[in-house]
Design a protein around this motif. Structure first.
Motif, PDB file in Angstrom:
ATOM      1  N   LEU A 222       9.179  15.360   9.453  1.00 24.40           N
ATOM      2  CA  LEU A 222       9.825  14.879  10.566  1.00 24.40           C
ATOM      3  C   LEU A 222       8.533  14.400  11.603  1.00 24.40           C
ATOM      4  CD1 LEU A 222      12.526  13.625  11.582  1.00 24.40           C
ATOM      5  CD2 LEU A 222      12.358  15.949  12.988  1.00 24.40           C
ATOM      6  N   THR A 223       7.593  15.318  12.105  1.00 19.00           N
ATOM      7  CA  THR A 223       6.887  15.088  12.920  1.00 19.00           C
ATOM      8  C   THR A 223       5.620  13.867  12.186  1.00 19.00           C
ATOM      9  OG1 THR A 223       6.732  17.065  13.856  1.00 19.00           O
ATOM     10  CG2 THR A 223       4.637  15.831  14.127  1.00 19.00           C
ATOM     11  N   VAL A 224       5.235  13.897  11.243  1.00 20.07           N
ATOM     12  CA  VAL A 224       4.356  12.937  10.530  1.00 20.07           C
ATOM     13  C   VAL A 224       4.874  11.702  10.392  1.00 20.07           C
ATOM     14  CG1 VAL A 224       2.779  12.515   8.371  1.00 20.07           C
ATOM     15  CG2 VAL A 224       2.960  14.858   9.602  1.00 20.07           C
ATOM     16  N   ILE A 225       6.274  11.573   9.911  1.00 17.33           N
ATOM     17  CA  ILE A 225       6.708  10.320   9.485  1.00 17.33           C
ATOM     18  C   ILE A 225       7.211   9.691  10.925  1.00 17.33           C
ATOM     19  CG2 ILE A 225       8.566   8.993   8.498  1.00 17.33           C
ATOM     20  CD1 ILE A 225       8.369  10.886   6.078  1.00 17.33           C
ATOM     21  N   ARG A 226       7.428  10.489  11.912  1.00 20.83           N
ATOM     22  CA  ARG A 226       7.677   9.728  13.427  1.00 20.83           C
ATOM     23  C   ARG A 226       6.363   8.975  13.581  1.00 20.83           C
ATOM     24  NH1 ARG A 226       9.979  15.277  16.347  1.00 20.83           N
ATOM     25  NH2 ARG A 226      12.169  14.710  16.044  1.00 20.83           N
ATOM     26  N   THR A 227       5.372   9.745  13.368  1.00 21.42           N
ATOM     27  CA  THR A 227       4.138   9.178  13.958  1.00 21.42           C
ATOM     28  C   THR A 227       3.896   7.871  12.949  1.00 21.42           C
ATOM     29  OG1 THR A 227       3.428  11.163  14.614  1.00 21.42           O
ATOM     30  CG2 THR A 227       1.598   9.517  14.198  1.00 21.42           C
TER      31      THR A 227
ATOM     32  N   PHE B  97       0.928  -1.070  -0.123  1.00 24.05           N
ATOM     33  CA  PHE B  97      -0.020   0.034  -0.058  1.00 24.05           C
ATOM     34  C   PHE B  97       0.794   1.208  -0.065  1.00 24.05           C
ATOM     35  CE2 PHE B  97       0.668  -0.999   4.315  1.00 24.05           C
ATOM     36  CZ  PHE B  97       0.861   0.279   5.205  1.00 24.05           C
ATOM     37  N   HIS B  98       0.270   2.270  -0.452  1.00 27.28           N
ATOM     38  CA  HIS B  98       1.187   3.669  -0.645  1.00 27.28           C
ATOM     39  C   HIS B  98       0.195   4.578   0.158  1.00 27.28           C
ATOM     40  CE1 HIS B  98       2.846   2.093  -4.907  1.00 27.28           C
ATOM     41  NE2 HIS B  98       3.101   1.246  -3.936  1.00 27.28           N
ATOM     42  N   LEU B  99       0.987   5.896   0.223  1.00 28.18           N
ATOM     43  CA  LEU B  99       0.112   6.792   0.874  1.00 28.18           C
ATOM     44  C   LEU B  99       0.706   8.090   0.732  1.00 28.18           C
ATOM     45  CD1 LEU B  99      -1.560   7.843   3.207  1.00 28.18           C
ATOM     46  CD2 LEU B  99       0.101   7.185   4.892  1.00 28.18           C
ATOM     47  N   TYR B 100      -0.042   8.958   0.112  1.00 24.43           N
ATOM     48  CA  TYR B 100       0.136  10.230  -0.301  1.00 24.43           C
ATOM     49  C   TYR B 100      -0.889  11.210   0.210  1.00 24.43           C
ATOM     50  CZ  TYR B 100       4.004   8.363  -2.754  1.00 24.43           C
ATOM     51  OH  TYR B 100       5.123   7.530  -3.144  1.00 24.43           O
ATOM     52  N   VAL B 101      -1.062  11.764   1.355  1.00 18.99           N
ATOM     53  CA  VAL B 101      -2.191  12.456   1.943  1.00 18.99           C
ATOM     54  C   VAL B 101      -2.329  13.718   1.021  1.00 18.99           C
ATOM     55  CG1 VAL B 101      -2.140  11.407   4.150  1.00 18.99           C
ATOM     56  CG2 VAL B 101      -0.839  13.638   3.698  1.00 18.99           C
ATOM     57  N   SER B 102      -1.420  14.485   0.588  1.00 19.77           N
ATOM     58  CA  SER B 102      -1.634  15.756   0.078  1.00 19.77           C
ATOM     59  C   SER B 102      -2.352  15.356  -1.447  1.00 19.77           C
ATOM     60  CB  SER B 102      -0.233  16.583  -0.229  1.00 19.77           C
ATOM     61  OG  SER B 102       0.385  16.790   1.079  1.00 19.77           O
TER      62      SER B 102
ATOM     63  N   TYR C 128       5.659   6.048   0.510  1.00 19.65           N
ATOM     64  CA  TYR C 128       4.683   7.226   1.206  1.00 19.65           C
ATOM     65  C   TYR C 128       5.623   8.288   1.352  1.00 19.65           C
ATOM     66  CZ  TYR C 128       7.593   5.609   5.224  1.00 19.65           C
ATOM     67  OH  TYR C 128       8.785   5.255   6.032  1.00 19.65           O
ATOM     68  N   GLY C 129       5.228   9.525   1.309  1.00 17.84           N
ATOM     69  CA  GLY C 129       5.872  10.537   1.656  1.00 17.84           C
ATOM     70  C   GLY C 129       5.179  11.922   1.929  1.00 17.84           C
ATOM     71  N   VAL C 130       5.970  12.750   2.547  1.00 17.39           N
ATOM     72  CA  VAL C 130       5.384  13.975   3.205  1.00 17.39           C
ATOM     73  C   VAL C 130       6.318  15.252   2.495  1.00 17.39           C
ATOM     74  CG1 VAL C 130       5.012  15.500   5.030  1.00 17.39           C
ATOM     75  CG2 VAL C 130       4.741  12.929   5.068  1.00 17.39           C
ATOM     76  N   THR C 131       5.766  16.167   1.419  1.00 16.92           N
ATOM     77  CA  THR C 131       6.582  16.829   0.982  1.00 16.92           C
ATOM     78  C   THR C 131       7.447  17.783   1.968  1.00 16.92           C
ATOM     79  OG1 THR C 131       4.767  18.580   0.680  1.00 16.92           O
ATOM     80  CG2 THR C 131       5.139  16.993  -1.090  1.00 16.92           C
ATOM     81  N   ARG C 132       8.744  18.238   1.355  1.00 15.67           N
ATOM     82  CA  ARG C 132       9.694  18.816   2.122  1.00 15.67           C
ATOM     83  C   ARG C 132       8.907  20.197   2.577  1.00 15.67           C
ATOM     84  NH1 ARG C 132      12.897  18.884  -1.434  1.00 15.67           N
ATOM     85  NH2 ARG C 132      13.858  17.035  -0.657  1.00 15.67           N
ATOM     86  N   SER C 133       8.060  20.905   1.606  1.00 14.14           N
ATOM     87  CA  SER C 133       7.436  22.342   1.890  1.00 14.14           C
ATOM     88  C   SER C 133       6.437  22.395   3.051  1.00 14.14           C
ATOM     89  CB  SER C 133       7.121  22.746   0.645  1.00 14.14           C
ATOM     90  OG  SER C 133       6.049  21.725   0.284  1.00 14.14           O
TER      91      SER C 133
ATOM     92  N   SER D 282      -5.829  14.334  -1.131  1.00 10.80           N
ATOM     93  CA  SER D 282      -6.659  15.323  -0.222  1.00 10.80           C
ATOM     94  C   SER D 282      -7.088  14.973   1.016  1.00 10.80           C
ATOM     95  CB  SER D 282      -7.912  15.835  -1.163  1.00 10.80           C
ATOM     96  OG  SER D 282      -7.336  16.490  -2.132  1.00 10.80           O
ATOM     97  N   LYS D 283      -6.153  14.153   1.506  1.00 11.74           N
ATOM     98  CA  LYS D 283      -6.723  13.887   2.829  1.00 11.74           C
ATOM     99  C   LYS D 283      -5.620  14.382   4.084  1.00 11.74           C
ATOM    100  CE  LYS D 283      -9.348  10.607   1.165  1.00 11.74           C
ATOM    101  NZ  LYS D 283     -10.632  10.589   1.346  1.00 11.74           N
ATOM    102  N   THR D 284      -6.128  13.958   5.271  1.00 10.73           N
ATOM    103  CA  THR D 284      -5.215  14.447   6.692  1.00 10.73           C
ATOM    104  C   THR D 284      -4.371  13.481   6.891  1.00 10.73           C
ATOM    105  OG1 THR D 284      -6.720  13.556   8.154  1.00 10.73           O
ATOM    106  CG2 THR D 284      -7.471  15.706   7.310  1.00 10.73           C
ATOM    107  N   TYR D 285      -3.398  13.795   7.709  1.00 12.61           N
ATOM    108  CA  TYR D 285      -2.421  12.901   8.290  1.00 12.61           C
ATOM    109  C   TYR D 285      -3.030  12.047   9.360  1.00 12.61           C
ATOM    110  CZ  TYR D 285       1.101  16.476   6.318  1.00 12.61           C
ATOM    111  OH  TYR D 285       1.657  17.295   5.645  1.00 12.61           O
ATOM    112  N   ALA D 286      -4.052  12.399   9.930  1.00 12.53           N
ATOM    113  CA  ALA D 286      -4.615  11.562  10.950  1.00 12.53           C
ATOM    114  C   ALA D 286      -5.366  10.430  10.111  1.00 12.53           C
ATOM    115  CB  ALA D 286      -5.724  12.172  11.598  1.00 12.53           C
ATOM    116  N   TRP D 287      -5.968  10.710   8.780  1.00 11.53           N
ATOM    117  CA  TRP D 287      -6.469   9.748   8.111  1.00 11.53           C
ATOM    118  C   TRP D 287      -5.481   8.755   7.443  1.00 11.53           C
ATOM    119  CZ3 TRP D 287      -5.609   7.811   3.126  1.00 11.53           C
ATOM    120  CH2 TRP D 287      -6.782   7.210   2.497  1.00 11.53           C
ATOM    121  N   GLY D 288      -4.166   9.226   7.344  1.00 15.38           N
ATOM    122  CA  GLY D 288      -3.336   8.174   6.881  1.00 15.38           C
ATOM    123  C   GLY D 288      -2.874   7.292   8.113  1.00 15.38           C
ATOM    124  N   ASP D 289      -2.782   7.814   9.430  1.00 16.45           N
ATOM    125  CA  ASP D 289      -2.719   6.978  10.499  1.00 16.45           C
ATOM    126  C   ASP D 289      -3.418   5.484  10.280  1.00 16.45           C
ATOM    127  OD1 ASP D 289      -1.065   9.245  11.451  1.00 16.45           O
ATOM    128  OD2 ASP D 289      -2.207   9.800  12.896  1.00 16.45           O
ATOM    129  N   GLN D 290      -4.724   5.945  10.039  1.00 18.31           N
ATOM    130  CA  GLN D 290      -5.899   4.859  10.128  1.00 18.31           C
ATOM    131  C   GLN D 290      -5.555   4.065   8.766  1.00 18.31           C
ATOM    132  OE1 GLN D 290      -7.945   4.243  12.673  1.00 18.31           O
ATOM    133  NE2 GLN D 290      -8.339   2.293  11.501  1.00 18.31           N
TER     134      GLN D 290
END
Length: 450
Positions: free
Chosen positions: A387-392, A340-345, A377-382, A348-356
């Motif tokens: 750091l916070t999201v991927i830690r979670t 499975f892959h995950l790109y919340v941006s 999966y990724g969280v864009t640098r901008s 159009s999802k939230t980071y909490a959605w990604g947790d689930q």
């Protein structure tokens, strides 16, 4: 992941003839015209008709004679160090599965890895070696690279694994073709790195499914013709056979053959109104069975984004809108693990959605009894949130039945190409977050092997 195609241009060209071939350099093979003498302390080993490589060792220093076989030999190469000075033990064994975990040589094999789609597109072996050395130095074990490059021209130095002229594809086994994949497989084996190799792209980058459709059916073709048209399926099988049978079924550097990168009913081309989850599931069943008939030893995965097909769910990621059914694939007899892959941006999802999303895939793995890999999966640098999201997300992975973690994407600074492709999700080895998100994360994941 969908992105703009990147073709890397060399800024320098090596001389075809060297007095001595450096460690991990090519020293023989069909069409090779360079030196066959390896540097002191290394030996020329034949891995296929097309590729011989200098590896650390003390046997003869000349290339082995070419034979007629096209399958890479199963010789395991003893390696003591990489050029970066990190440990690189002798590669041995093919990774298998047992329940929701992977197994290697009778032990659990939880891993951290990444994606470097661009690796086979590099035109210089020094860049390949540097990328793999940096990857291995981080402690990572599994790397996903593209095993496809469907182009309409195979001239020049640009990587082209399959060249289309009208409706006819020709598999390119030349120096800018599958010999580049040969080099990577051998170089990965020497460093005890294992490769996930997808065999076609859903998207038009590097050709993809739409190249098959447009070449064989013309402008009237639809994306999902790739899954149903008999001639297109035969062409895909022909390419799959050429790649899969090129390597030994006991090749330790192959982690898994992967049917696609991110299959969906639609790609750049539109889908027909009849494409649904059954269309794609039937194709996955047919092609996973076909690969297992060629290579019953290595694992097979789908490479899907993990979308569900749950009746009554209005979210497109859960309600079957893309024709993908992650749970159905995992239940097929010849699919060894889920992805499975995950790109919340992008979704159009939230980071909490990604947790689930992560937890839901772990639950599927437990229910079906097969491994699940968090493959992209990724969280864009901008965003400033990486750091916070991927830690979670890492904490969730470690607490649940996720067998492997492969972030998108590994970035390196290479001697000739320079900085590799940066889609803003890339985590480079010189990024401030790299140590925590990669190097320190590896032993945390490997603790699950205890």
């Amino acid at each position: 992941m969908k992105y703009s195609a990147l073709f890397i241009v060399l800024s320098a060209v090596l001389s075809p003839v060297l007095a001595q071939v450096p460690v991990y350099g090519q020293c023989g093979g069909v069409t090779y015209t360079g030196s066959t003498t390896c540097a002191s302390g290394s030996t020329c080993i034949k891995y296929s008709d097309y590729y011989h490589q200098c590896v650390p060792g003390t046997a003869t220093t000349t290339a082995a004679p070419v034979t007629t076989t096209t399958r890479v030999t199963t010789t395991v190469v003893p390696v003591t160090t990489t050029s970066q000075g990190g440990s690189s033990p002798t590669a041995s064994g093919v990774v298998t599965r047992s329940g929701t975990t992977f197994m290697l040589n009778g032990k659990k094999f939880y891993f951290v890895g990444s994606n470097s789609y661009w690796l086979p597109m590099l035109e210089n072996t020094a860049d390949v070696d540097k990328a793999l050395d940096d990857f291995k130095a981080s402690g990572m074990d599994v790397l996903r690279i593209w095993g496809f490059a469907d182009l309409t021209s195979g001239s020049g130095t640009q990587t082209a694994f399959q060249v289309w002229s009208g409706s006819t594809p020709t598999i390119n086994t030349g120096a800018n073709g599958l010999q580049r994949l040969d080099y990577i497989v051998a170089a990965a084996r020497a460093r005890n790195i294992r490769l996930v190799i997808p065999l076609v792209n859903n998207w038009q980058d590097y050709g993809g499914m739409d190249r098959y459709v447009q070449s064989m059916l013309g402008s009237g073709g639809l994306h999902d013709d790739f899954y149903t048209n008999a001639n297109i399926k035969a062409a895909y099988k022909n390419y799959v056979k050429a790649v899969v049978t090129r390597y030994s079924s006991s090749e330790p550097a192959i982690f898994a053959w992967q049917l696609t990168n991110e299959l969906r009913c639609k790609g750049t081309l539109a889908a027909s109104s009849s494409c649904n989850a059954a269309t794609l599931t039937n194709w996955v069943n047919e092609m996973s069975t076909y690969i297992k008939s060629l290579d019953p030893t290595h694992m097979v995965s789908v490479g899907d984004e993990g979308f569900f097909n749950r009746a009554g769910n209005s979210e497109w990621e859960y309600g079957g809108g893309e024709g993908v059914d992650n749970e159905a694939y995992l239940r097929l007899p010849n699919v060894d693990y889920g992805t499975f892959h995950l790109y919340v941006s992008a979704w159009s999802k939230t980071y909490a959605w990604g947790d689930q999303w992560i937890k839901d895939h772990a639950a599927v793995a437990t229910s079906v009894g097969k491994p699940m890999v968090f493959e992209e999966y990724g969280v864009t640098r901008s965003t400033g949130q990486r750091l916070t999201v991927i830690r979670t997300w890492h904490d969730i992975v470690l607490a649940n039945a996720i067998a492997g973690d492969m972030y998108w994407q590994f970035g390196a600074v290479l001697p000739i190409t320079g900085r590799t492709h940066d889609d803003t999700n890339t985590i480079f080895t010189d990024d401030a977050e790299y140590n925590e998100l990669v190097v320190q994360y590896v032993p945390r994941m490997e603790a699950k092997n205890a």
